[in-house]
Enzyme design. Structure first.
Site, PDB file in Angstrom:
ATOM      1  N   VAL A 156      -9.876   3.820  -5.238  1.00 26.70           N
ATOM      2  CA  VAL A 156      -9.467   4.208  -3.886  1.00 26.70           C
ATOM      3  C   VAL A 156      -8.579   5.456  -3.909  1.00 26.70           C
ATOM      4  CG1 VAL A 156      -9.711   1.857  -2.980  1.00 26.70           C
ATOM      5  CG2 VAL A 156      -7.494   2.592  -3.883  1.00 26.70           C
ATOM      6  N   ALA A 178     -12.579   7.870 -21.048  1.00 25.26           N
ATOM      7  CA  ALA A 178     -13.435   8.808 -20.314  1.00 25.26           C
ATOM      8  C   ALA A 178     -12.986  10.252 -20.551  1.00 25.26           C
ATOM      9  CB  ALA A 178     -13.396   8.482 -18.822  1.00 25.26           C
ATOM     10  N   TYR A 206       0.823  -1.217   0.000  1.00 29.36           N
ATOM     11  CA  TYR A 206       0.000   0.000   0.000  1.00 29.36           C
ATOM     12  C   TYR A 206       0.854   1.264   0.000  1.00 29.36           C
ATOM     13  CZ  TYR A 206      -4.195  -2.619  -0.181  1.00 29.36           C
ATOM     14  OH  TYR A 206      -5.180  -3.449  -0.638  1.00 29.36           O
ATOM     15  N   GLN A 232     -15.432   2.952  -7.442  1.00 30.09           N
ATOM     16  CA  GLN A 232     -14.744   1.748  -6.985  1.00 30.09           C
ATOM     17  C   GLN A 232     -13.264   2.060  -6.765  1.00 30.09           C
ATOM     18  OE1 GLN A 232     -16.443  -0.282 -10.619  1.00 30.09           O
ATOM     19  NE2 GLN A 232     -16.416  -2.031  -9.220  1.00 30.09           N
ATOM     20  N   CYS A 271     -10.315  -1.648  17.004  1.00 30.98           N
ATOM     21  CA  CYS A 271     -11.398  -0.883  17.616  1.00 30.98           C
ATOM     22  C   CYS A 271     -12.176  -0.137  16.527  1.00 30.98           C
ATOM     23  CB  CYS A 271     -10.865   0.073  18.681  1.00 30.98           C
ATOM     24  SG  CYS A 271      -9.957   1.481  18.051  1.00 30.98           S
ATOM     25  N   HIS A 290     -15.017   1.071  -2.098  1.00 29.52           N
ATOM     26  CA  HIS A 290     -13.918   0.154  -1.778  1.00 29.52           C
ATOM     27  C   HIS A 290     -12.874   0.787  -0.866  1.00 29.52           C
ATOM     28  CE1 HIS A 290     -14.894  -2.455  -5.569  1.00 29.52           C
ATOM     29  NE2 HIS A 290     -15.693  -2.699  -4.559  1.00 29.52           N
ATOM     30  N   CYS A 308      -7.962   1.675  12.553  1.00 25.34           N
ATOM     31  CA  CYS A 308      -7.514   0.621  13.462  1.00 25.34           C
ATOM     32  C   CYS A 308      -8.110  -0.698  13.000  1.00 25.34           C
ATOM     33  CB  CYS A 308      -7.940   0.937  14.888  1.00 25.34           C
ATOM     34  SG  CYS A 308      -7.458  -0.351  16.065  1.00 25.34           S
TER      35      CYS A 308
HETATM   36 ZN   LIG Z   1      -7.818   0.897  18.058  1.00 26.19          ZN
END
Ligand SMILES: [Zn+2]
Length: 235
Positions: free
Chosen positions: A96, A223, A59, A94, A123, A112, A120
Site C-alpha cells: 500500500v 529483490a 494508519y 499487494q 458514499c 490492497h 468516504c
Molecule cells: Zn461521503
C-alpha cells in the site's frame, strides 16, 4: 538474466518483502507491527465502525513510517523494465506504500489499496490523495455527505481492488514474476496457479514461498540484489 521476446507480456506481483528492504515494517506475521498493535484492531471495517480514532492512529503511524522510506534498487529495476516494455508489463502490488511510484513506475495497480489515499466510508466519491495524520485528540475527518473518511485500504473481509483488470492481465501474460510475497495471502497466492502451464513462472525473494512448487524458477535473495541482475537490459 531474464530473456524476453517482443511477444512476451510480463505480469509482476510484488509483496511486503520488497517494501521491507526499504525499511517499511511488515504488519503480518509474528512480531509484525499489526501483532504488536493490539491484535487485529484496525484491520476490519467493524473495528473502524467501533473505534475510528484507533484505526486512524494506526494508519497515521503507518503513513509516517512509509513517508520516511525510499525505493530500493529492486523498485528501480522494475521501473526501468516498465520503461522498456511499456504496456507489455503489468505491475500489480499487494503493498500500500508508493515506493514503486517513487522509483518511476507509471502504472501501478494496488490491489490492497493505497496508504496515501482516503475515501468516504459511506458514499461513492472516488478516493483522494491524503498524506495527513490523525492522532488523538485530532478530529476524525468527515465527508460532505456526513460519512466518515477512512483509509483507502482493503481490510480483512473486503474484496481487493481491480480484480477484473488483474485477471485479464493474468490471462494475457507469458511471464509471471512474483517478488517478495509469501504465497499465503489470497487471492494473490493463487495467481501463479492461474497462469501455470501457460506462462513462465519466476519467484524472487529471500525465502522459498509457501507455493514454491508452482514456480519454474526460484531466485533466492533480496529483490534489491536479485532484480537489477535478473532484469539487466541486454546490450
Ligand atoms: Zn461521503
Amino acid at each position: 538474466m531474464l530473456r524476453l521476446s517482443p511477444a512476451d507480456r510480463v505480469f509482476i506481483l510484488t509483496g511486503a518483502g520488497i517494501s521491507a528492504e526499504s525499511g517499511i515494517p511488515t504488519f503480518r506475521g509474528a512480531g509484525g507491527l499489526w501483532r504488536t498493535y493490539r491484535g487485529d484492531e484496525g484491520g476490519t471495517h467493524e473495528a473502524f465502525r467501533r473505534d475510528p480514532a484507533l484505526v486512524w492512529e494506526f494508519y497515521s503511524m503507518r503513513r509516517r513510517a512509509a513517508s520516511a522510506a525510499k525505493p530500493n534498487p529492486g523498485h528501480r529495476a522494475l521501473a526501468q523494465l516498465e520503461a522498456r516494455l511499456q504496456d507489455r508489463l503489468f505491475l500489480c502490488t499487494q503493498n500500500v506504500d508508493n515506493l514503486h511510484e517513487q522509483a518511476g513506475s507509471a502504472r501501478v495497480v494496488h490491489m490492497h489499496g493505497e496508504l496515501f489515499k482516503s475515501r468516504c466510508d459511506t458514499c461513492r466519491l472516488p478516493p483522494f490523495d491524503d498524506a495527513r495524520t490523525y492522532d488523538p485528540p485530532a478530529e476524525i475527518p468527515h465527508c460532505a455527505c456526513g460519512g466518515r473518511i477512512r483509509p483507502h485500504i482493503c481490510w480483512f473481509g473486503e474484496v481487493p481492488f481491480h480484480l477484473d483488470e488483474i485477471f485479464s492481465a493474468l490471462d494475457d501474460c507469458t511471464v509471471f514474476l512474483a517478488i517478495g510475497t509469501s504465497g499465503v495471502v489470497e487471492p494473490a497466492a493463487s495467481f501463479v496457479a492461474h497462469v501455470r502451464g501457460r506462462a513462465r513462472t519466476i519467484y524472487v525473494g529471500p525465502e522459498e514461498p509457501a507455493n514454491r512448487s508452482a514456480f519454474t524458477e526460484c531466485h533466492l535473495g533480496n529483490a534489491g540484489e536479485v532484480l537489477p541482475e535478473l532484469l539487466r537490459i541486454s546490450p
